[in-house]
Design a protein around this motif. Structure first.
Motif, PDB file in Angstrom:
ATOM      1  N   GLU A  51       0.858  -1.192   0.000  1.00 43.41           N
ATOM      2  CA  GLU A  51       0.000   0.000   0.000  1.00 43.41           C
ATOM      3  C   GLU A  51       0.891   1.237   0.000  1.00 43.41           C
ATOM      4  OE1 GLU A  51      -3.309   1.899   3.035  1.00 43.41           O
ATOM      5  OE2 GLU A  51      -3.303  -0.280   2.747  1.00 43.41           O
ATOM      6  N   HIS A  52       0.494   2.257  -0.775  1.00 39.44           N
ATOM      7  CA  HIS A  52       1.264   3.494  -0.805  1.00 39.44           C
ATOM      8  C   HIS A  52       0.340   4.657  -1.109  1.00 39.44           C
ATOM      9  CE1 HIS A  52       3.965   6.519  -2.966  1.00 39.44           C
ATOM     10  NE2 HIS A  52       4.307   6.556  -1.679  1.00 39.44           N
ATOM     11  N   ALA A  53       0.429   5.680  -0.285  1.00 39.72           N
ATOM     12  CA  ALA A  53      -0.345   6.910  -0.484  1.00 39.72           C
ATOM     13  C   ALA A  53      -1.842   6.604  -0.639  1.00 39.72           C
ATOM     14  CB  ALA A  53       0.187   7.671  -1.690  1.00 39.72           C
ATOM     15  N   GLY A  54      -2.331   5.659   0.146  1.00 46.09           N
ATOM     16  CA  GLY A  54      -3.743   5.305   0.094  1.00 46.09           C
ATOM     17  C   GLY A  54      -4.137   4.425  -1.066  1.00 46.09           C
ATOM     18  N   ARG A  55      -3.181   3.988  -1.868  1.00 49.35           N
ATOM     19  CA  ARG A  55      -3.457   3.150  -3.043  1.00 49.35           C
ATOM     20  C   ARG A  55      -2.964   1.735  -2.794  1.00 49.35           C
ATOM     21  NH1 ARG A  55      -0.331   1.695  -7.531  1.00 49.35           N
ATOM     22  NH2 ARG A  55       1.396   2.984  -6.750  1.00 49.35           N
ATOM     23  N   ASP A  56      -3.818   0.749  -3.057  1.00 48.99           N
ATOM     24  CA  ASP A  56      -3.403  -0.643  -2.945  1.00 48.99           C
ATOM     25  C   ASP A  56      -2.354  -0.960  -4.008  1.00 48.99           C
ATOM     26  OD1 ASP A  56      -4.953  -1.361  -0.793  1.00 48.99           O
ATOM     27  OD2 ASP A  56      -6.664  -1.975  -2.010  1.00 48.99           O
ATOM     28  N   VAL A  57      -1.328  -1.679  -3.590  1.00 51.39           N
ATOM     29  CA  VAL A  57      -0.211  -2.013  -4.467  1.00 51.39           C
ATOM     30  C   VAL A  57      -0.043  -3.523  -4.471  1.00 51.39           C
ATOM     31  CG1 VAL A  57       2.271  -1.772  -4.818  1.00 51.39           C
ATOM     32  CG2 VAL A  57       0.946   0.176  -3.975  1.00 51.39           C
ATOM     33  N   LEU A  58       0.205  -4.102  -5.636  1.00 51.71           N
ATOM     34  CA  LEU A  58       0.465  -5.525  -5.722  1.00 51.71           C
ATOM     35  C   LEU A  58       1.439  -5.811  -6.850  1.00 51.71           C
ATOM     36  CD1 LEU A  58      -2.535  -7.428  -7.372  1.00 51.71           C
ATOM     37  CD2 LEU A  58      -2.071  -5.001  -7.686  1.00 51.71           C
ATOM     38  N   LYS A  59       2.036  -6.979  -6.757  1.00 51.54           N
ATOM     39  CA  LYS A  59       2.940  -7.477  -7.787  1.00 51.54           C
ATOM     40  C   LYS A  59       2.234  -8.633  -8.482  1.00 51.54           C
ATOM     41  CE  LYS A  59       7.556  -9.590  -8.111  1.00 51.54           C
ATOM     42  NZ  LYS A  59       8.756  -9.971  -7.330  1.00 51.54           N
ATOM     43  N   LEU A  60       2.292  -8.685  -9.813  1.00 47.39           N
ATOM     44  CA  LEU A  60       1.566  -9.696 -10.573  1.00 47.39           C
ATOM     45  C   LEU A  60       2.479 -10.714 -11.249  1.00 47.39           C
ATOM     46  CD1 LEU A  60      -1.257  -7.533 -12.203  1.00 47.39           C
ATOM     47  CD2 LEU A  60      -1.427  -9.091 -10.251  1.00 47.39           C
ATOM     48  N   SER A  61       3.766 -10.715 -10.918  1.00 44.99           N
ATOM     49  CA  SER A  61       4.694 -11.663 -11.530  1.00 44.99           C
ATOM     50  C   SER A  61       4.219 -13.095 -11.301  1.00 44.99           C
ATOM     51  CB  SER A  61       6.089 -11.502 -10.924  1.00 44.99           C
ATOM     52  OG  SER A  61       6.521 -10.160 -11.006  1.00 44.99           O
ATOM     53  N   GLU A  62       4.408 -13.934 -12.302  1.00 42.51           N
ATOM     54  CA  GLU A  62       3.946 -15.318 -12.205  1.00 42.51           C
ATOM     55  C   GLU A  62       4.610 -16.028 -11.024  1.00 42.51           C
ATOM     56  OE1 GLU A  62       3.745 -19.389 -14.934  1.00 42.51           O
ATOM     57  OE2 GLU A  62       4.478 -17.499 -15.796  1.00 42.51           O
ATOM     58  N   GLY A  63       3.776 -16.605 -10.166  1.00 36.69           N
ATOM     59  CA  GLY A  63       4.277 -17.311  -8.993  1.00 36.69           C
ATOM     60  C   GLY A  63       4.691 -16.408  -7.860  1.00 36.69           C
ATOM     61  N   ALA A 115     -13.112 -10.441   1.924  1.00 38.21           N
ATOM     62  CA  ALA A 115     -12.885  -9.005   1.747  1.00 38.21           C
ATOM     63  C   ALA A 115     -11.522  -8.746   1.109  1.00 38.21           C
ATOM     64  CB  ALA A 115     -12.994  -8.285   3.092  1.00 38.21           C
ATOM     65  N   LEU A 116     -10.510  -9.492   1.528  1.00 38.22           N
ATOM     66  CA  LEU A 116      -9.183  -9.332   0.939  1.00 38.22           C
ATOM     67  C   LEU A 116      -9.185  -9.807  -0.518  1.00 38.22           C
ATOM     68  CD1 LEU A 116      -6.218  -8.701   0.928  1.00 38.22           C
ATOM     69  CD2 LEU A 116      -5.772 -10.796   2.238  1.00 38.22           C
ATOM     70  N   ARG A 117      -9.865 -10.904  -0.800  1.00 39.72           N
ATOM     71  CA  ARG A 117      -9.937 -11.385  -2.182  1.00 39.72           C
ATOM     72  C   ARG A 117     -10.620 -10.352  -3.079  1.00 39.72           C
ATOM     73  NH1 ARG A 117      -8.480 -16.527  -3.130  1.00 39.72           N
ATOM     74  NH2 ARG A 117      -8.269 -17.939  -1.343  1.00 39.72           N
ATOM     75  N   THR A 118     -11.675  -9.754  -2.568  1.00 40.93           N
ATOM     76  CA  THR A 118     -12.401  -8.755  -3.358  1.00 40.93           C
ATOM     77  C   THR A 118     -11.525  -7.543  -3.649  1.00 40.93           C
ATOM     78  OG1 THR A 118     -14.523  -9.457  -2.437  1.00 40.93           O
ATOM     79  CG2 THR A 118     -14.418  -7.231  -3.367  1.00 40.93           C
ATOM     80  N   ARG A 119     -10.826  -7.080  -2.622  1.00 39.69           N
ATOM     81  CA  ARG A 119      -9.958  -5.915  -2.797  1.00 39.69           C
ATOM     82  C   ARG A 119      -8.776  -6.249  -3.706  1.00 39.69           C
ATOM     83  NH1 ARG A 119      -8.478  -2.289   2.412  1.00 39.69           N
ATOM     84  NH2 ARG A 119      -6.436  -1.541   1.730  1.00 39.69           N
ATOM     85  N   GLN A 120      -8.280  -7.480  -3.618  1.00 32.55           N
ATOM     86  CA  GLN A 120      -7.193  -7.926  -4.488  1.00 32.55           C
ATOM     87  C   GLN A 120      -7.637  -7.895  -5.947  1.00 32.55           C
ATOM     88  OE1 GLN A 120      -4.172  -8.674  -3.503  1.00 32.55           O
ATOM     89  NE2 GLN A 120      -3.236  -9.986  -5.034  1.00 32.55           N
ATOM     90  N   GLU A 121      -8.827  -8.387  -6.219  1.00 34.81           N
ATOM     91  CA  GLU A 121      -9.306  -8.425  -7.591  1.00 34.81           C
ATOM     92  C   GLU A 121      -9.497  -7.019  -8.142  1.00 34.81           C
ATOM     93  OE1 GLU A 121     -10.211 -10.174 -11.136  1.00 34.81           O
ATOM     94  OE2 GLU A 121      -9.410 -11.104  -9.297  1.00 34.81           O
ATOM     95  N   LYS A 122      -9.975  -6.122  -7.308  1.00 31.02           N
ATOM     96  CA  LYS A 122     -10.152  -4.736  -7.729  1.00 31.02           C
ATOM     97  C   LYS A 122      -8.808  -4.101  -8.074  1.00 31.02           C
ATOM     98  CE  LYS A 122     -12.059  -0.312  -6.146  1.00 31.02           C
ATOM     99  NZ  LYS A 122     -12.748   0.397  -5.011  1.00 31.02           N
ATOM    100  N   ALA A 123      -7.797  -4.355  -7.237  1.00 27.89           N
ATOM    101  CA  ALA A 123      -6.464  -3.809  -7.496  1.00 27.89           C
ATOM    102  C   ALA A 123      -5.846  -4.437  -8.730  1.00 27.89           C
ATOM    103  CB  ALA A 123      -5.563  -4.028  -6.290  1.00 27.89           C
ATOM    104  N   ARG A 124      -6.057  -5.723  -8.926  1.00 26.99           N
ATOM    105  CA  ARG A 124      -5.530  -6.397 -10.108  1.00 26.99           C
ATOM    106  C   ARG A 124      -6.120  -5.810 -11.386  1.00 26.99           C
ATOM    107  NH1 ARG A 124      -7.218 -11.213  -9.062  1.00 26.99           N
ATOM    108  NH2 ARG A 124      -5.382 -12.014  -7.949  1.00 26.99           N
TER     109      ARG A 124
END
Length: 465
Positions: free
Chosen positions: A346-358, A449-458
């Motif tokens: 998370e940074h500056a109120g924005r969800d952050v994720l990495k999508l690299s395979e595995g 809830a985490l899965r839902t937020r993850q999908e939104k960020a993805r």
């Protein structure tokens, strides 16, 4: 600095790391320089976790938190650190001036040391202005990785020993002085009872143990002379090393020493076997001792042992009372590293994720909950968002705030308290997870809830790339 601490130094037990803020990788500093120039100084959250367990591991034992907190509490770039960075010619003066005033002002949520953890579960999370949170990555991983690795290995040896004492013997082959100290500490947390490391014993109040080396025995013309000399100096704590020449013959000499000690009101504490067919030799030595009515003399074995060797010896019925385990435990020989990472979520109120395979990461600041079965054993874990309601049922919230605004929220627990927690955690593991070989799965769920937020960020990331 509090308590008269040297600016820029980190005290790790009895060892002092000078220019501690430079205990980092260069890319942490180059990234920080860009964040500074772009004024990307808003709060960021990083999560520390192990992506996947090695095939040889069913669980991990979290360790290293105390070092992380002390490092962050005293974090600063000393004048000599800034001078060394300036000499590199890579960084502009305004950034170096900024580093000279930098302190850690963030918060830490963490699981207590001694807690059993599984893949993808946060061990700790750091929330701080971006530069602060980024620049400490290397140190945070370093402190937690080594100690978690060794505690997890040692816990397997404790399980294999079935309640018999274990002495940690590996100082001479650990990769460096600090690793030697932290190996002793981590092994003690996991349930080992003693250490040969005198400095660790002094610093951490771990009970010390020591016998003799083969060099001591061979320094005397006759083996029995060596035994008598040692017993004369240490009549109440003598453990004789029997395998310099002929182990069974040495056992008979040990009986003679035991008789001389008994005549003076003392007793032979034990004998040690360090080579050969330990199961067979232990049986023969036990026969010699018992036939001479010295059944109270303990048999202590060492020599290239690990948890699998301990399990095999006891399965064979070897009459062994205690174990000395060194190199293979202290370097975690079968699993010398963990896939431990520190990832921005998370940074500056924005969800952050990495999508690299595995290597996809879960967004947001987390909570970690553990359910318990009616018998008190672990029933399964839930990784959730920190701001969502806790699940129903008998649960334990593992991630707790331990630092805020760069200050400790409570004193560190004692090493004995951490050890007791670890013992309770191991006792509560489902039985399949205590097996040293074979499959042993544990249920770790991700909240809806985490899965839902993850999908939104993805989806948001996919649309922006």
């Amino acid at each position: 600095m509090p308590n008269g601490e040297t600016p820029g130094a980190f005290v790790s037990g009895p060892l002092r790391l000078h220019d501690a803020a430079l205990f980092t990788d260069l890319y942490e500093l180059t990234m920080a320089a860009v964040y500074f120039r772009r004024r990307m100084l808003q709060p960021a959250t990083f999560s520390l976790f192990v992506r996947r367990l090695p095939p040889e591991r069913r669980f991990l034992i979290a360790a290293g938190l105390e070092d992380v907190l002390e490092f962050l509490r005293t974090f600063r770039f000393a004048d000599q650190s800034i001078a060394r960075l300036r000499a590199l010619g890579r960084f502009q003066d305004d950034f170096l001036d900024f580093l000279g005033t930098l302190r850690f002002t963030g918060e830490i949520w963490a699981v207590p040391e001694g807690t059993a953890l599984f893949a993808d579960e946060p061990m700790l999370e750091v929330t701080a202005p971006m530069v602060e949170a980024q620049i400490v990555e290397t140190a945070v991983i370093n402190f937690c990785h080594c100690q978690t690795l060794i505690a997890s290995k040692a816990a397997r040896s404790v399980i294999a020993a079935r309640g018999r004492p274990i002495a940690e013997f590996g100082l001479r082959r650990t990769p460096g002085t600090d690793a030697g100290l932290k190996s002793a500490r981590s092994a003690f947390i996991a349930g080992c009872d003693l250490t040969s490391n005198v400095l660790a014993g002094s610093e951490y109040t771990i009970p010390l143990t020591g016998t003799m080396a083969h060099s001591f025995v061979t320094a005397f013309p006759r083996e029995e002379d060596a035994f008598d000399a040692f017993a004369e100096s240490f009549p109440d704590s003598t453990v004789l090393l029997l395998d310099s020449y002929d182990t069974v013959a040495a056992a008979h000499k040990a009986v003679a020493v035991a008789r001389r000690l008994a005549a003076k009101g003392h007793r032979l504490a034990g004998v040690r076997l360090d080579s050969g067919d330990l199961a067979t030799l232990a049986g023969k030595v036990r026969q010699v001792l018992d036939a001479a009515t010295f059944s109270e003399v303990q048999i202590f074995v060492s020599g290239g042992l690990d948890e699998l060797a301990v399990e095999q010896l006891l399965a064979a019925g070897a009459p062994i009372d205690a174990f000395g385990i060194g190199t293979r435990m202290n370097v975690s020989a079968d699993v010398p590293s963990l896939d431990m990472v520190y990832k921005l979520v998370e940074h500056a109120g924005r969800d952050v994720l990495k999508l690299s395979e595995g290597k996809e990461t879960w967004v947001g600041a987390k909570a970690l909950y553990r359910t318990r079965r009616a018998d008190g054993r672990f029933g399964g874990d839930v990784v959730a968002l920190r701001d969502e309601p806790a699940p129903d049922g008998l649960i334990e919230s593992l991630l707790q705030p331990v630092m805020r605004a760069g200050n400790l929220l409570r004193p560190h627990p004692s090493l004995r308290e951490i050890r007791d927690r670890c013992a309770a955690e191991i006792a509560a593991l489902p039985e399949p997870l205590k097996q040293l070989r074979g499959a042993g799965e544990y249920r770790v769920q991700i909240s809806e809830a985490l899965r839902t937020r993850q999908e939104k960020a993805r989806n948001a990331v996919s649309s922006e790339q």
